[in-house]
Design a protein around this motif. Structure first.
Motif, mmCIF file in Angstrom:
data_model
loop_
_atom_site.group_PDB
_atom_site.id
_atom_site.type_symbol
_atom_site.label_atom_id
_atom_site.label_comp_id
_atom_site.label_asym_id
_atom_site.label_seq_id
_atom_site.Cartn_x
_atom_site.Cartn_y
_atom_site.Cartn_z
ATOM 1 N N UNK A 123 10.358 93.019 26.252
ATOM 2 C CA UNK A 123 11.252 94.173 26.312
ATOM 3 C C UNK A 123 11.872 94.249 27.696
ATOM 4 N N UNK A 124 13.135 94.678 27.710
ATOM 5 C CA UNK A 124 13.801 95.050 28.963
ATOM 6 C C UNK A 124 14.334 96.467 28.792
ATOM 7 N N UNK A 125 13.769 97.403 29.544
ATOM 8 C CA UNK A 125 14.242 98.780 29.563
ATOM 9 C C UNK A 125 15.017 98.971 30.857
ATOM 10 N N UNK A 126 16.166 99.593 30.782
ATOM 11 C CA UNK A 126 17.028 99.672 31.961
ATOM 12 C C UNK A 126 17.444 101.094 32.252
ATOM 13 N N UNK A 127 17.681 101.354 33.521
ATOM 14 C CA UNK A 127 18.246 102.627 33.950
ATOM 15 C C UNK A 127 19.752 102.621 33.724
ATOM 16 N N UNK A 128 20.307 103.794 33.568
ATOM 17 C CA UNK A 128 21.740 103.900 33.326
ATOM 18 C C UNK A 128 22.567 103.412 34.513
ATOM 19 N N UNK A 129 21.947 103.338 35.692
ATOM 20 C CA UNK A 129 22.674 102.854 36.869
ATOM 21 C C UNK A 129 22.489 101.357 37.107
ATOM 22 N N UNK A 130 21.840 100.666 36.183
ATOM 23 C CA UNK A 130 21.575 99.239 36.380
ATOM 24 C C UNK A 130 22.871 98.431 36.341
ATOM 25 N N UNK A 131 22.852 97.331 37.092
ATOM 26 C CA UNK A 131 23.952 96.363 37.078
ATOM 27 C C UNK A 131 23.344 94.970 36.974
ATOM 28 N N UNK A 132 24.012 94.130 36.206
ATOM 29 C CA UNK A 132 23.485 92.805 35.916
ATOM 30 C C UNK A 132 24.526 91.745 36.247
ATOM 31 N N UNK A 133 24.072 90.557 36.570
ATOM 32 C CA UNK A 133 25.014 89.471 36.812
ATOM 33 C C UNK A 133 24.328 88.125 36.871
ATOM 34 N N UNK A 134 24.879 87.191 36.110
ATOM 35 C CA UNK A 134 24.469 85.784 36.213
ATOM 36 C C UNK A 134 25.537 85.116 37.089
ATOM 37 N N UNK A 135 25.436 85.328 38.378
ATOM 38 C CA UNK A 135 26.542 85.092 39.312
ATOM 39 C C UNK A 135 26.576 83.673 39.874
ATOM 40 N N UNK A 136 25.855 82.760 39.315
ATOM 41 C CA UNK A 136 25.639 81.444 39.908
ATOM 42 C C UNK A 136 26.939 80.699 40.193
ATOM 43 N N UNK A 137 27.875 80.710 39.240
ATOM 44 C CA UNK A 137 29.117 79.947 39.446
ATOM 45 C C UNK A 137 29.951 80.523 40.582
ATOM 46 N N UNK A 162 30.327 83.929 28.253
ATOM 47 C CA UNK A 162 31.155 84.838 29.054
ATOM 48 C C UNK A 162 30.454 85.198 30.357
ATOM 49 N N UNK A 163 29.235 85.698 30.248
ATOM 50 C CA UNK A 163 28.536 86.160 31.442
ATOM 51 C C UNK A 163 28.252 85.028 32.419
ATOM 52 N N UNK A 164 27.889 83.858 31.899
ATOM 53 C CA UNK A 164 27.498 82.772 32.800
ATOM 54 C C UNK A 164 28.698 82.018 33.373
ATOM 55 N N UNK A 165 29.727 81.804 32.568
ATOM 56 C CA UNK A 165 30.881 81.051 33.054
ATOM 57 C C UNK A 165 31.752 81.898 33.986
ATOM 58 N N UNK A 166 31.823 83.204 33.730
ATOM 59 C CA UNK A 166 32.595 84.077 34.628
ATOM 60 C C UNK A 166 31.787 84.482 35.846
ATOM 61 N N UNK A 167 30.473 84.611 35.687
ATOM 62 C CA UNK A 167 29.630 85.076 36.782
ATOM 63 C C UNK A 167 29.878 86.521 37.166
ATOM 64 N N UNK A 168 30.539 87.283 36.280
ATOM 65 C CA UNK A 168 30.888 88.657 36.631
ATOM 66 C C UNK A 168 29.669 89.579 36.550
ATOM 67 N N UNK A 169 29.733 90.666 37.288
ATOM 68 C CA UNK A 169 28.705 91.698 37.239
ATOM 69 C C UNK A 169 29.105 92.718 36.172
ATOM 70 N N UNK A 170 28.142 93.163 35.367
ATOM 71 C CA UNK A 170 28.442 94.106 34.291
ATOM 72 C C UNK A 170 27.420 95.237 34.295
ATOM 73 N N UNK A 171 27.772 96.326 33.619
ATOM 74 C CA UNK A 171 26.967 97.539 33.719
ATOM 75 C C UNK A 171 25.910 97.631 32.626
ATOM 76 N N UNK A 172 25.121 98.687 32.701
ATOM 77 C CA UNK A 172 23.999 98.861 31.784
ATOM 78 C C UNK A 172 24.461 99.057 30.346
#
Length: 278
Positions: A123-137, A162-172
């Protein structure tokens, strides 16, 4: 390893809490943290008093990813063909192998290795203020933590691409809508929600049943055919006649009382399971 410098470890009410503990560096991920996490997960797995593990971070952020300010990773000097294991994968692999459920309670930033180490959690439980990113590229590097295997299984190939090729940060909200996280909570409530879920799992599920089920999903859901899965299913169901937890599960239901399961993942996993070494 029982004294940790970059994480904390405690057990209460059959729940082990593992906390990333470098808040001054926004829980930046280091080799030492990686090795301490792997040790702590192994410790929880071996402890008969632990039923569930909660993974969280001290301070405002879960983890902003790799902290290279202290000299970088412990790269093997013999080149890329050696057996060196990158640090995020050391943890995600250990969680994958665990016989106990893991709940990640995430708030603030979970970037790079700060999110890939959670992908093998149940399980992954997240706060509403969380931000995520697979920013490697965006750093000229590559996905790690076996995230190219875990992520498409959680959110589908299109979203993972999308997330890995763009490397963008996205919200909760985007993470929740895609299925990366199971639920959203106010920042000061996410850990409470994780403990509430952990308490329910500890009280009402059978340890061996949980261990077998999570490994069935991880190891056999990608098979080319359901036939080998059904072969294992058949052996498992045939074994319940001599399984005291199965009897207890039925009796506790009929008697309307909490179950008291007695089998242990450390000692009582069915030996015929393909991943169990006899």
């Amino acid at each position: 390893m029982t004294d940790y410098a970059e994480i904390t470890y405690r057990v209460a009410d059959r729940i082990a809490t593992i906390t990333l503990n470098r808040p001054q560096a926004r829980n930046g991920y280091t080799v030492r943290m990686s090795d301490e996490l792997a040790d702590a997960f192994g410790r929880a797995d071996a402890d008969e008093d632990v039923r569930v593990v909660v993974l969280t971070g001290e301070g405002k952020d879960f983890s902003v990813g790799a902290d290279l300010s202290q000299g970088g990773f412990d790269f093997d000097q013999n080149g890329p063909d050696t057996a060196w294991q990158e640090p995020a994968g050391r943890v995600s692999k250990r969680v994958f192998q665990l016989n106990k459920p893991v709940i990640a309670a995430i708030k603030g930033a979970a970037i790079g290795g700060g999110i890939t180490i959670t992908l093998s959690a149940d399980y992954r439980l997240a706060a509403t203020d969380s931000r995520f990113g697979f920013v490697f590229v965006r750093r000229g590097i590559y996905p790690e933590g076996a995230s190219a295997w875990f992520l498409p299984r959680l959110v589908g190939m299109g979203r993972a691409m999308d997330w890995m090729v763009s490397g963008r940060v996205f919200d909760a909200q985007e993470a929740h809508s895609a299925g990366l996280v199971h639920s959203l909570h106010e920042p000061d409530k996410v850990l409470d929600a994780a403990y509430e879920l952990a308490a329910d799992l500890a009280a009402n599920t059978a340890p061996v049943s949980v261990a077998v089920t999570r490994q069935l999903l991880y190891r056999m859901s990608g098979m080319d055919s359901p036939l080998p899965v059904h072969e294992v299913d058949s052996k498992l169901i045939a074994s319940i006649m001599s399984n005291p937890d199965a009897a207890e599960g039925v009796l506790s239901f009929l008697q309307k009382r909490p179950p008291k399961f007695t089998l242990s993942p450390n000692n009582d996993l069915p030996e015929f399971l393909p991943w169990v070494k006899g």
